[in-house]
Write a protein that holds these residues in place. Structure first.
Motif, PDB file in Angstrom:
ATOM      1  N   LEU A 277      59.499  47.235  47.700  1.00 63.61           N
ATOM      2  CA  LEU A 277      58.633  46.081  47.463  1.00 63.61           C
ATOM      3  C   LEU A 277      58.995  44.924  48.382  1.00 63.61           C
ATOM      4  N   LYS A 278      60.293  44.741  48.602  1.00 57.46           N
ATOM      5  CA  LYS A 278      60.706  43.631  49.472  1.00 57.46           C
ATOM      6  C   LYS A 278      60.198  43.820  50.888  1.00 57.46           C
ATOM      7  N   ARG A 279      60.069  45.081  51.290  1.00 56.79           N
ATOM      8  CA  ARG A 279      59.577  45.334  52.647  1.00 56.79           C
ATOM      9  C   ARG A 279      58.095  45.003  52.798  1.00 56.79           C
ATOM     10  N   LEU A 280      57.409  44.830  51.671  1.00 60.93           N
ATOM     11  CA  LEU A 280      55.968  44.542  51.744  1.00 60.93           C
ATOM     12  C   LEU A 280      55.673  43.126  52.215  1.00 60.93           C
ATOM     13  N   VAL A 281      56.634  42.234  52.011  1.00 57.56           N
ATOM     14  CA  VAL A 281      56.306  40.838  52.299  1.00 57.56           C
ATOM     15  C   VAL A 281      57.115  40.305  53.471  1.00 57.56           C
ATOM     16  N   PRO A 282      56.461  39.479  54.277  1.00 57.31           N
ATOM     17  CA  PRO A 282      57.235  38.767  55.279  1.00 57.31           C
ATOM     18  C   PRO A 282      58.031  37.700  54.543  1.00 57.31           C
ATOM     19  N   GLY A 283      58.887  37.016  55.175  1.00 56.32           N
ATOM     20  CA  GLY A 283      59.640  35.968  54.497  1.00 56.32           C
ATOM     21  C   GLY A 283      61.073  35.919  54.991  1.00 56.32           C
ATOM     22  N   GLY A 284      61.499  36.946  55.756  1.00 53.71           N
ATOM     23  CA  GLY A 284      62.830  36.902  56.330  1.00 53.71           C
ATOM     24  C   GLY A 284      62.885  35.813  57.397  1.00 53.71           C
ATOM     25  N   HIS A 285      63.932  35.020  57.352  1.00 54.30           N
ATOM     26  CA  HIS A 285      64.044  33.982  58.372  1.00 54.30           C
ATOM     27  C   HIS A 285      65.483  33.528  58.542  1.00 54.30           C
ATOM     28  N   VAL A 286      65.704  32.859  59.662  1.00 56.91           N
ATOM     29  CA  VAL A 286      66.980  32.207  59.889  1.00 56.91           C
ATOM     30  C   VAL A 286      66.758  30.723  59.693  1.00 56.91           C
ATOM     31  N   ARG A 287      67.688  30.091  58.967  1.00 57.47           N
ATOM     32  CA  ARG A 287      67.544  28.660  58.693  1.00 57.47           C
ATOM     33  C   ARG A 287      68.675  27.921  59.400  1.00 57.47           C
ATOM     34  N   LEU A 288      68.309  26.908  60.139  1.00 54.26           N
ATOM     35  CA  LEU A 288      69.295  26.089  60.843  1.00 54.26           C
ATOM     36  C   LEU A 288      69.313  24.715  60.206  1.00 54.26           C
ATOM     37  N   ARG A 289      70.503  24.242  59.870  1.00 56.45           N
ATOM     38  CA  ARG A 289      70.604  22.906  59.274  1.00 56.45           C
ATOM     39  C   ARG A 289      71.420  21.990  60.189  1.00 56.45           C
ATOM     40  N   PHE A 290      70.927  20.786  60.356  1.00 56.44           N
ATOM     41  CA  PHE A 290      71.605  19.817  61.212  1.00 56.44           C
ATOM     42  C   PHE A 290      71.994  18.606  60.398  1.00 56.44           C
ATOM     43  N   THR A 291      73.082  17.938  60.790  1.00 55.40           N
ATOM     44  CA  THR A 291      73.418  16.668  60.146  1.00 55.40           C
ATOM     45  C   THR A 291      73.082  15.501  61.079  1.00 55.40           C
ATOM     46  N   ASP A 292      73.098  15.774  62.381  1.00 61.02           N
ATOM     47  CA  ASP A 292      72.821  14.726  63.363  1.00 61.02           C
ATOM     48  C   ASP A 292      71.333  14.734  63.714  1.00 61.02           C
ATOM     49  N   PRO A 293      70.612  13.639  63.384  1.00 61.54           N
ATOM     50  CA  PRO A 293      69.169  13.600  63.647  1.00 61.54           C
ATOM     51  C   PRO A 293      68.832  13.851  65.117  1.00 61.54           C
ATOM     52  N   ALA A 294      69.679  13.381  66.023  1.00 57.75           N
ATOM     53  CA  ALA A 294      69.405  13.576  67.455  1.00 57.75           C
ATOM     54  C   ALA A 294      69.477  15.058  67.812  1.00 57.75           C
ATOM     55  N   ALA A 295      70.475  15.745  67.271  1.00 61.82           N
ATOM     56  CA  ALA A 295      70.612  17.186  67.522  1.00 61.82           C
ATOM     57  C   ALA A 295      69.416  17.928  66.931  1.00 61.82           C
ATOM     58  N   TYR A 296      68.972  17.458  65.758  1.00 64.24           N
ATOM     59  CA  TYR A 296      67.816  18.080  65.109  1.00 64.24           C
ATOM     60  C   TYR A 296      66.574  17.923  65.986  1.00 64.24           C
ATOM     61  N   ARG A 297      66.374  16.694  66.508  1.00 65.09           N
ATOM     62  CA  ARG A 297      65.191  16.456  67.347  1.00 65.09           C
ATOM     63  C   ARG A 297      65.231  17.324  68.592  1.00 65.09           C
TER      64      ARG A 297
ATOM     65  N   ASP B 123      58.378  26.964  67.962  1.00 65.81           N
ATOM     66  CA  ASP B 123      57.755  27.898  67.009  1.00 65.81           C
ATOM     67  C   ASP B 123      58.393  27.822  65.619  1.00 65.81           C
ATOM     68  N   ALA B 124      59.460  27.023  65.464  1.00 62.91           N
ATOM     69  CA  ALA B 124      60.159  26.978  64.178  1.00 62.91           C
ATOM     70  C   ALA B 124      59.406  26.095  63.190  1.00 62.91           C
ATOM     71  N   ALA B 125      59.487  26.476  61.899  1.00 60.26           N
ATOM     72  CA  ALA B 125      58.922  25.622  60.849  1.00 60.26           C
ATOM     73  C   ALA B 125      59.932  24.518  60.583  1.00 60.26           C
ATOM     74  N   ARG B 126      59.454  23.245  60.510  1.00 63.35           N
ATOM     75  CA  ARG B 126      60.390  22.120  60.412  1.00 63.35           C
ATOM     76  C   ARG B 126      60.361  21.494  59.031  1.00 63.35           C
ATOM     77  N   ASP B 127      61.514  20.999  58.648  1.00 62.79           N
ATOM     78  CA  ASP B 127      61.599  20.133  57.475  1.00 62.79           C
ATOM     79  C   ASP B 127      62.337  18.884  57.945  1.00 62.79           C
ATOM     80  N   ASP B 128      61.548  17.853  58.312  1.00 65.28           N
ATOM     81  CA  ASP B 128      62.141  16.673  58.951  1.00 65.28           C
ATOM     82  C   ASP B 128      63.049  15.904  58.004  1.00 65.28           C
ATOM     83  N   GLU B 129      62.806  16.022  56.706  1.00 69.67           N
ATOM     84  CA  GLU B 129      63.643  15.293  55.760  1.00 69.67           C
ATOM     85  C   GLU B 129      65.011  15.958  55.600  1.00 69.67           C
TER      86      GLU B 129
END
Ligand SMILES: Nc1ncnc2c1ncn2[C@@H]1O[C@H](COP(=O)(O)OP(=O)(O)OP(=O)(O)O)[C@@H](O)[C@H]1O
Ligand SMILES: [Mg+2]
Length: 337
Positions: A239-259, A267-273
């Protein structure tokens, strides 16, 4: 035709398919003009655990009630324990145990008295009833509480007593409708242990649950009920193979590095907050290396990198989020073990 393409777990005699403990074809049920079950097919090998998932009101309890002869279907056929539901209901009842979504425990009498009452209902002799009750109270860790009124039990104790009562008649097939709803994590794990022991002893377990982790932990096969039909069926992995959803998540603490990272990884999905980026990834070594290479090439240094593979929650949301059935869901029925 899922019932025709669904091979069994192969635990049967002489390497043949295990006999079905429960099978159903085309089960239908409406309440008034509301169609709740619109053609349900099932084949559950003896000695396996089957989990029925579905959102509130999907019809899980209705399936349990039909298969345990508490209500009748409007159409379709089913056999439970080798007996026809429509013509041999009495034999079906003798083969099964049912723990309903809502407790059958009588709070006014003690745990032990509840057990003995069940023994009576199962036509056990007085001595045999006492022996079985004592054994089950011990197994479900209720010896200390046995002489106290059940109304004084905690939710977890009541649930254990409920299941112990179900086992008094020694059923080969048990239906557990949401066996761990309302239990704390420890009680839930204890319940899982008890269910696994039952299966080791050869019992077939049909359970419904809201907890995908529970299905993942316990079930050999899982079916997702939605819109009156089974929209996907297979092992948790399938069942897990039926859905997309696998991803790598990158977290930054420095806003400049994030930008800088958002510029390099368009192409990455962003969460600016939260200063996080998500890149689709199937979690294989090859795809992970590709991501790391991209990060290196762009000089990106994330503070945290985590790999997420789809879990059953993702499957559940994907399959029950809308009325549309993903194309792969049908295909899954063809490819299941
Ligand atoms: N006796 C009844 N009369 C009328 N409608 C009913 C009856 N029993 C169930 N229903 C309806 O059938 C649908 C399926 O109910 P069912 O209890 O089987 O769902 P469920 O999947 O077990 O939900 P939950 O997760 O909340 O336990 C619901 O819309 C419910 O309102
Ligand atoms: Mg229910």
């Amino acid at each position: 035709m899922p019932s025709a393409v669904m091979p069994t777990s192969g635990r049967g005699a002489a390497g043949g398919p295990a006999p079905a403990a429960i099978s159903a074809v085309g089960l239908r049920k409406s309440f008034g003009d509301k169609v709740v079950l619109d053609g349900i097919d099932l084949r559950i090998p003896a000695g396996s655990v089957f989990a029925l998932l579905g959102p509130n009101g999907a019809g899980k309890t209705t399936v349990v009630k039909i298969l345990s002869t508490l209500i009748t279907a409007d159409g379709g056929e089913a056999r439970v324990g080798g007996h026809d539901l429509a013509t041999q209901a009495q034999s079906v009842r003798a083969a099964i145990g049912v723990t309903g979504q809502f407790s059958a425990v009588d709070g006014l009498i003690t745990g032990e008295e509840n057990m003995l009452l069940m023994a009576d209902l199962n036509h056990l002799s007085k001595a045999e009833g006492q022996r079985v009750a004592a054994e089950l109270l011990e197994r479900f860790d209720l010896v200390e509480a046995a002489k106290k009124p059940a109304s004084t039990y905690s939710g977890g104790m009541k649930r254990r007593l409920d299941i112990a009562m179900t086992l008094v008649g020694g059923p080969r097939i048990i239906f557990l409708d949401e066996p761990t709803t309302g239990l704390d994590p420890r009680s839930r794990h204890n319940m899982w242990r008890i269910i696994r022991q039952l299966v080791t002893g050869g019992t077939t377990v049909f359970l419904t649950t809201q907890y995908l982790e529970e299905a993942d932990e316990l079930a050999d096969r899982i079916a997702v009920l939605n819109g009156g039909r089974i929209v996907a069926e297979g092992s948790a992995d399938e069942l897990k193979r039926l859905v997309p959803g696998g991803h790598v998540r990158l977290r930054f603490t420095d806003p400049a590095a994030y930008r800088a990272a958002t510029d390099a990884l368009a192409d990455a999905a962003r969460d600016d907050e939260a200063l996080t980026l998500q890149i689709p990834n199937d979690g294989t070594q090859r795809e992970l290396r590709a991501v790391l290479d991209r990060l290196d090439a762009a000089g990106i240094e994330a503070d945290e990198l985590t790999v997420h593979t789809p879990d059953l929650d993702d499957v559940f949301f994907a399959l029950t989020g809308s009325t549309a059935v993903p194309a792969q869901a049908d295909q899954s029925k063809e490819t299941v073990r």
